[in-house]
Design a protein around this motif. Structure first.
Motif: not given
Length: 338
Positions: A137-146, A197-207
């Motif tokens: 995944a992108s660096a941003q997705k990795q940071m989101d997951a971490a 879910a964050c692999m495919n969904v923007d962080k702001k839409d994970l509610g």
């Protein structure tokens, strides 16, 4: 219910392989202790198939990924990280609670001592963090997951702090208890869903995934509390009334504490203040719980959170067939016998 929903069987072999790959090639006996706890080795380090647990968090992680549009295999490093984090907490919990058995087998500390068990749990937490570097995944997705995983770990430890602090208190309310399990239990379950879910969904839409994970975690823990007192020991792997014998202040016990008065209240606190609770004391407390209809009240509360999971599932941005998997998991967690 005594059978896992079909989605667990679909993912299980992939989760098994992922967990083993995360320590492949490691030769120190430390990794045999990890393999023993996770259920694929015996105490002598030999291959042995045992009860590996439900893989609930890993399953939710993979389902979170697949239901939002990716092959579930993409999230396997995340699922592995979730299981390692969950199991590091179990190894440390067994030490803190002085539990000698888990899943019908001696715990890590009971076999190798508390210092090595602490080391084993800590190593598992580090392995979980390293798994995120394997993510495609992108660096941003990795940071989101971490970030999701780190926040969940901190929440879990805050919940464990509160749980331990309850041991010396006589004034715990149900709202405080629910806040504690929202941290100790629900935080990781919520993280499992949102990481997938964050692999495919923007962080702001994970509610919606956050809402589902929180309510699922609450329902799961309250049902666990019911099984910890009234569960069938052959199915749960824990002795009948085990939570009482361990002097746990679980949901039914906190409910009972709010109902007792006079001599019964004094007797309860005297019993929970003993160094060890006898089987006779356990039976007495269970009789008080039955008089207060505590099991029915706890199940009603678990059902309340189950209904909230159904509302959250309806709001998920996923297709109907995938929603059915979430519904099956939710139903299982509130009706299970193990």
């Amino acid at each position: 219910m005594d059978r896992l929903p079909p989605i667990f069987a679909k993912y299980k072999p992939h989760i098994d392989q992922q967990l083993k790959s995360m320590v492949a090639g490691k030769k120190l006996p430390l990794y045999d202790m990890i393999g023993y706890h996770l259920g694929w080795l015996d105490a002598q380090g030999r291959q042995k198939k045992t009860n590996t647990g439900k893989y609930l968090r890993a399953t939710l992680c993979l389902l979170g990924c697949e239901s939002t549009g990716s092959d579930f295999r993409r999230a396997l490093p995340l699922a592995g990280a979730m299981e390692y984090v969950h199991n590091f907490s179990l190894v440390h919990d067994d030490i803190q609670d002085n539990d000698r058995l888990r899943r019908h087998r001696p715990t890590v500390w009971a076999l190798w001592g508390k210092p090595q068990a602490i080391n084993t749990g800590s190593a598992m937490q580090i392995i979980a963090g390293l798994a995120l570097h394997q993510l495609d995944a992108s660096a941003q997705k990795q940071m989101d997951a971490a970030g999701i995983l780190d926040c969940a770990c901190l929440g879990m430890l805050e919940g464990q702090y509160l749980d331990i602090s309850f041991e010396d208190r006589q004034d715990i309310g149900l709202d405080e208890y629910l806040d504690m399990i929202a941290k100790k239990t629900s935080a990781l379950i919520q993280a499992a869903l949102t990481m997938g879910a964050c692999m495919n969904v923007d962080k702001k839409d994970l509610g919606p995934f956050c809402q589902l994970g929180t309510n699922l975690g609450q329902a799961f823990q309250i049902k666990d509390d019911i099984l910890g007192i009234w569960g069938n020991d052959q199915k749960t792997g824990k002795p009948h009334g085990s939570d009482i014998l361990k002097k746990k202040k679980s949901f039914p016990i906190v409910y009972l504490m709010g109902k007792l008065a006079g001599k019964k209240k004094d007797d309860f606190h005297r019993i929970y203040g003993l160094d060890a609770i006898s089987s006779e004391h356990m039976k007495k407390i269970i009789s008080w719980l039955d008089e207060a209809d505590a099991q029915a009240y706890a199940q009603k509360k678990a059902d309340h959170y189950y209904q909230k999971t159904l509302s959250a599932i309806a709001a998920l941005p996923v297709k109907g067939a995938m929603k059915e998997h979430f519904k099956q998991i939710s139903e299982f967690l509130v009706k299970r016998e193990f």
